[in-house]
Design a protein around this motif. Structure first.
Motif, PDB file in Angstrom:
ATOM      1  N   ARG A  24     -19.855  19.134  -6.979  1.00 27.16           N
ATOM      2  CA  ARG A  24     -19.594  19.523  -5.584  1.00 27.16           C
ATOM      3  C   ARG A  24     -20.756  20.312  -4.990  1.00 27.16           C
ATOM      4  O   ARG A  24     -20.972  20.290  -3.786  1.00 27.16           O
ATOM      5  CB  ARG A  24     -18.328  20.366  -5.487  1.00 27.16           C
ATOM      6  CG  ARG A  24     -17.074  19.536  -5.447  1.00 27.16           C
ATOM      7  CD  ARG A  24     -15.868  20.400  -5.167  1.00 27.16           C
ATOM      8  NE  ARG A  24     -15.119  20.469  -6.414  1.00 27.16           N
ATOM      9  CZ  ARG A  24     -14.453  21.517  -6.855  1.00 27.16           C
ATOM     10  NH1 ARG A  24     -14.416  22.615  -6.150  1.00 27.16           N
ATOM     11  NH2 ARG A  24     -13.809  21.476  -7.992  1.00 27.16           N
ATOM     12  N   ARG A  25     -21.490  21.004  -5.848  1.00 24.70           N
ATOM     13  CA  ARG A  25     -22.625  21.811  -5.380  1.00 24.70           C
ATOM     14  C   ARG A  25     -23.956  21.092  -5.593  1.00 24.70           C
ATOM     15  O   ARG A  25     -25.007  21.659  -5.345  1.00 24.70           O
ATOM     16  CB  ARG A  25     -22.627  23.148  -6.115  1.00 24.70           C
ATOM     17  CG  ARG A  25     -21.461  24.027  -5.707  1.00 24.70           C
ATOM     18  CD  ARG A  25     -21.272  25.172  -6.678  1.00 24.70           C
ATOM     19  NE  ARG A  25     -20.215  26.069  -6.273  1.00 24.70           N
ATOM     20  CZ  ARG A  25     -18.916  25.831  -6.417  1.00 24.70           C
ATOM     21  NH1 ARG A  25     -18.501  24.705  -6.937  1.00 24.70           N
ATOM     22  NH2 ARG A  25     -18.021  26.719  -6.032  1.00 24.70           N
ATOM     23  N   GLY A  26     -23.895  19.866  -6.068  1.00 24.25           N
ATOM     24  CA  GLY A  26     -25.109  19.102  -6.308  1.00 24.25           C
ATOM     25  C   GLY A  26     -25.953  19.675  -7.429  1.00 24.25           C
ATOM     26  O   GLY A  26     -27.185  19.627  -7.383  1.00 24.25           O
ATOM     27  N   MET A  27     -25.293  20.205  -8.443  1.00 23.33           N
ATOM     28  CA  MET A  27     -25.985  20.866  -9.546  1.00 23.33           C
ATOM     29  C   MET A  27     -25.623  20.192 -10.862  1.00 23.33           C
ATOM     30  O   MET A  27     -24.598  19.535 -10.968  1.00 23.33           O
ATOM     31  CB  MET A  27     -25.569  22.344  -9.630  1.00 23.33           C
ATOM     32  CG  MET A  27     -25.786  23.146  -8.379  1.00 23.33           C
ATOM     33  SD  MET A  27     -24.993  24.765  -8.476  1.00 23.33           S
ATOM     34  CE  MET A  27     -26.129  25.603  -9.546  1.00 23.33           C
ATOM     35  N   SER A  28     -26.459  20.424 -11.869  1.00 16.57           N
ATOM     36  CA  SER A  28     -26.097  20.017 -13.224  1.00 16.57           C
ATOM     37  C   SER A  28     -25.122  21.055 -13.778  1.00 16.57           C
ATOM     38  O   SER A  28     -25.037  22.180 -13.278  1.00 16.57           O
ATOM     39  CB  SER A  28     -27.341  19.952 -14.111  1.00 16.57           C
ATOM     40  OG  SER A  28     -27.852  21.256 -14.351  1.00 16.57           O
ATOM     41  N   VAL A  29     -24.394  20.672 -14.815  1.00 14.70           N
ATOM     42  CA  VAL A  29     -23.467  21.611 -15.449  1.00 14.70           C
ATOM     43  C   VAL A  29     -24.246  22.820 -15.974  1.00 14.70           C
ATOM     44  O   VAL A  29     -23.811  23.964 -15.820  1.00 14.70           O
ATOM     45  CB  VAL A  29     -22.676  20.930 -16.589  1.00 14.70           C
ATOM     46  CG1 VAL A  29     -21.861  21.949 -17.368  1.00 14.70           C
ATOM     47  CG2 VAL A  29     -21.769  19.848 -16.022  1.00 14.70           C
ATOM     48  N   GLN A  30     -25.398  22.569 -16.566  1.00  7.26           N
ATOM     49  CA  GLN A  30     -26.210  23.668 -17.096  1.00  7.26           C
ATOM     50  C   GLN A  30     -26.598  24.640 -15.995  1.00  7.26           C
ATOM     51  O   GLN A  30     -26.429  25.857 -16.148  1.00  7.26           O
ATOM     52  CB  GLN A  30     -27.470  23.111 -17.759  1.00  7.26           C
ATOM     53  CG  GLN A  30     -28.389  24.204 -18.284  1.00  7.26           C
ATOM     54  CD  GLN A  30     -29.641  23.631 -18.942  1.00  7.26           C
ATOM     55  OE1 GLN A  30     -29.657  22.479 -19.345  1.00  7.26           O
ATOM     56  NE2 GLN A  30     -30.667  24.438 -19.035  1.00  7.26           N
ATOM     57  N   ASP A  31     -27.092  24.131 -14.879  1.00 14.39           N
ATOM     58  CA  ASP A  31     -27.485  25.011 -13.775  1.00 14.39           C
ATOM     59  C   ASP A  31     -26.289  25.771 -13.206  1.00 14.39           C
ATOM     60  O   ASP A  31     -26.383  26.953 -12.879  1.00 14.39           O
ATOM     61  CB  ASP A  31     -28.169  24.220 -12.661  1.00 14.39           C
ATOM     62  CG  ASP A  31     -29.543  23.735 -13.057  1.00 14.39           C
ATOM     63  OD1 ASP A  31     -30.134  24.288 -14.014  1.00 14.39           O
ATOM     64  OD2 ASP A  31     -30.044  22.793 -12.403  1.00 14.39           O
ATOM     65  N   TYR A  32     -25.145  25.087 -13.105  1.00 19.20           N
ATOM     66  CA  TYR A  32     -23.940  25.737 -12.587  1.00 19.20           C
ATOM     67  C   TYR A  32     -23.510  26.891 -13.487  1.00 19.20           C
ATOM     68  O   TYR A  32     -23.206  27.986 -13.009  1.00 19.20           O
ATOM     69  CB  TYR A  32     -22.807  24.710 -12.461  1.00 19.20           C
ATOM     70  CG  TYR A  32     -21.510  25.315 -12.010  1.00 19.20           C
ATOM     71  CD1 TYR A  32     -21.291  25.638 -10.679  1.00 19.20           C
ATOM     72  CD2 TYR A  32     -20.495  25.589 -12.926  1.00 19.20           C
ATOM     73  CE1 TYR A  32     -20.094  26.206 -10.262  1.00 19.20           C
ATOM     74  CE2 TYR A  32     -19.306  26.162 -12.527  1.00 19.20           C
ATOM     75  CZ  TYR A  32     -19.106  26.465 -11.196  1.00 19.20           C
ATOM     76  OH  TYR A  32     -17.931  27.039 -10.795  1.00 19.20           O
ATOM     77  N   VAL A  33     -23.495  26.659 -14.805  1.00 20.96           N
ATOM     78  CA  VAL A  33     -23.073  27.703 -15.751  1.00 20.96           C
ATOM     79  C   VAL A  33     -24.054  28.874 -15.722  1.00 20.96           C
ATOM     80  O   VAL A  33     -23.639  30.038 -15.669  1.00 20.96           O
ATOM     81  CB  VAL A  33     -22.918  27.121 -17.176  1.00 20.96           C
ATOM     82  CG1 VAL A  33     -22.728  28.231 -18.198  1.00 20.96           C
ATOM     83  CG2 VAL A  33     -21.758  26.137 -17.222  1.00 20.96           C
ATOM     84  N   VAL A  34     -25.339  28.583 -15.728  1.00 26.00           N
ATOM     85  CA  VAL A  34     -26.333  29.659 -15.694  1.00 26.00           C
ATOM     86  C   VAL A  34     -26.205  30.472 -14.414  1.00 26.00           C
ATOM     87  O   VAL A  34     -26.210  31.700 -14.436  1.00 26.00           O
ATOM     88  CB  VAL A  34     -27.763  29.096 -15.857  1.00 26.00           C
ATOM     89  CG1 VAL A  34     -28.802  30.152 -15.535  1.00 26.00           C
ATOM     90  CG2 VAL A  34     -27.957  28.555 -17.265  1.00 26.00           C
ATOM     91  N   ARG A  35     -26.046  29.793 -13.282  1.00 29.16           N
ATOM     92  CA  ARG A  35     -25.910  30.501 -12.003  1.00 29.16           C
ATOM     93  C   ARG A  35     -24.669  31.391 -12.000  1.00 29.16           C
ATOM     94  O   ARG A  35     -24.688  32.512 -11.501  1.00 29.16           O
ATOM     95  CB  ARG A  35     -25.837  29.486 -10.873  1.00 29.16           C
ATOM     96  CG  ARG A  35     -25.867  30.085  -9.508  1.00 29.16           C
ATOM     97  CD  ARG A  35     -25.920  28.999  -8.474  1.00 29.16           C
ATOM     98  NE  ARG A  35     -26.171  29.567  -7.166  1.00 29.16           N
ATOM     99  CZ  ARG A  35     -26.276  28.848  -6.081  1.00 29.16           C
ATOM    100  NH1 ARG A  35     -26.191  27.548  -6.138  1.00 29.16           N
ATOM    101  NH2 ARG A  35     -26.486  29.425  -4.926  1.00 29.16           N
ATOM    102  N   THR A  36     -23.574  30.884 -12.574  1.00 23.41           N
ATOM    103  CA  THR A  36     -22.338  31.663 -12.652  1.00 23.41           C
ATOM    104  C   THR A  36     -22.527  32.903 -13.527  1.00 23.41           C
ATOM    105  O   THR A  36     -22.083  34.004 -13.176  1.00 23.41           O
ATOM    106  CB  THR A  36     -21.195  30.788 -13.194  1.00 23.41           C
ATOM    107  OG1 THR A  36     -21.022  29.668 -12.325  1.00 23.41           O
ATOM    108  CG2 THR A  36     -19.902  31.559 -13.282  1.00 23.41           C
ATOM    109  N   LEU A  37     -23.189  32.743 -14.662  1.00 26.48           N
ATOM    110  CA  LEU A  37     -23.434  33.884 -15.546  1.00 26.48           C
ATOM    111  C   LEU A  37     -24.338  34.916 -14.887  1.00 26.48           C
ATOM    112  O   LEU A  37     -24.095  36.125 -15.000  1.00 26.48           O
ATOM    113  CB  LEU A  37     -24.050  33.409 -16.861  1.00 26.48           C
ATOM    114  CG  LEU A  37     -23.129  32.600 -17.766  1.00 26.48           C
ATOM    115  CD1 LEU A  37     -23.918  32.004 -18.918  1.00 26.48           C
ATOM    116  CD2 LEU A  37     -21.980  33.452 -18.267  1.00 26.48           C
ATOM    117  N   VAL A  38     -25.362  34.467 -14.186  1.00 24.43           N
ATOM    118  CA  VAL A  38     -26.275  35.390 -13.501  1.00 24.43           C
ATOM    119  C   VAL A  38     -25.520  36.159 -12.425  1.00 24.43           C
ATOM    120  O   VAL A  38     -25.666  37.375 -12.285  1.00 24.43           O
ATOM    121  CB  VAL A  38     -27.478  34.629 -12.910  1.00 24.43           C
ATOM    122  CG1 VAL A  38     -28.264  35.501 -11.950  1.00 24.43           C
ATOM    123  CG2 VAL A  38     -28.375  34.114 -14.024  1.00 24.43           C
TER     124      VAL A  38
END
Length: 71
Positions: A24-38
């Motif tokens: 939905r955000r046009g991101m990879s799962v890895q990028d989404y998880v990292v962004r959430t953790l940050v």
């Protein structure tokens, strides 16, 4: 600052939800998880900084629970 590999095991249902949220955000799962953790790490550090500031100035500004300040 370098990067390090973090490997984790998650169940299929969680991975499916993460894939949908990332897509939905046009991101990879890895990028989404990292962004959430940050973001979560920032929220915790911000809340701690506000608490320390209030202790330093001896002010209780009536904010209640520090977790309520960060949205």
């Amino acid at each position: 600052m370098g990067s390090t590999v973090l490997s984790l095991r998650i169940d299929g249902e969680l991975l499916d939800r993460l894939k949908k949220r990332a897509a939905r955000r046009g991101m990879s799962v890895q990028d989404y998880v990292v962004r959430t953790l940050v973001r979560d790490d920032f929220d915790e550090r911000f809340s701690a900084a506000v608490d320390e500031t209030e202790k330093f100035y001896g002010a209780d500004l009536g904010h209640g629970d520090p977790a309520d300040r960060v949205t």
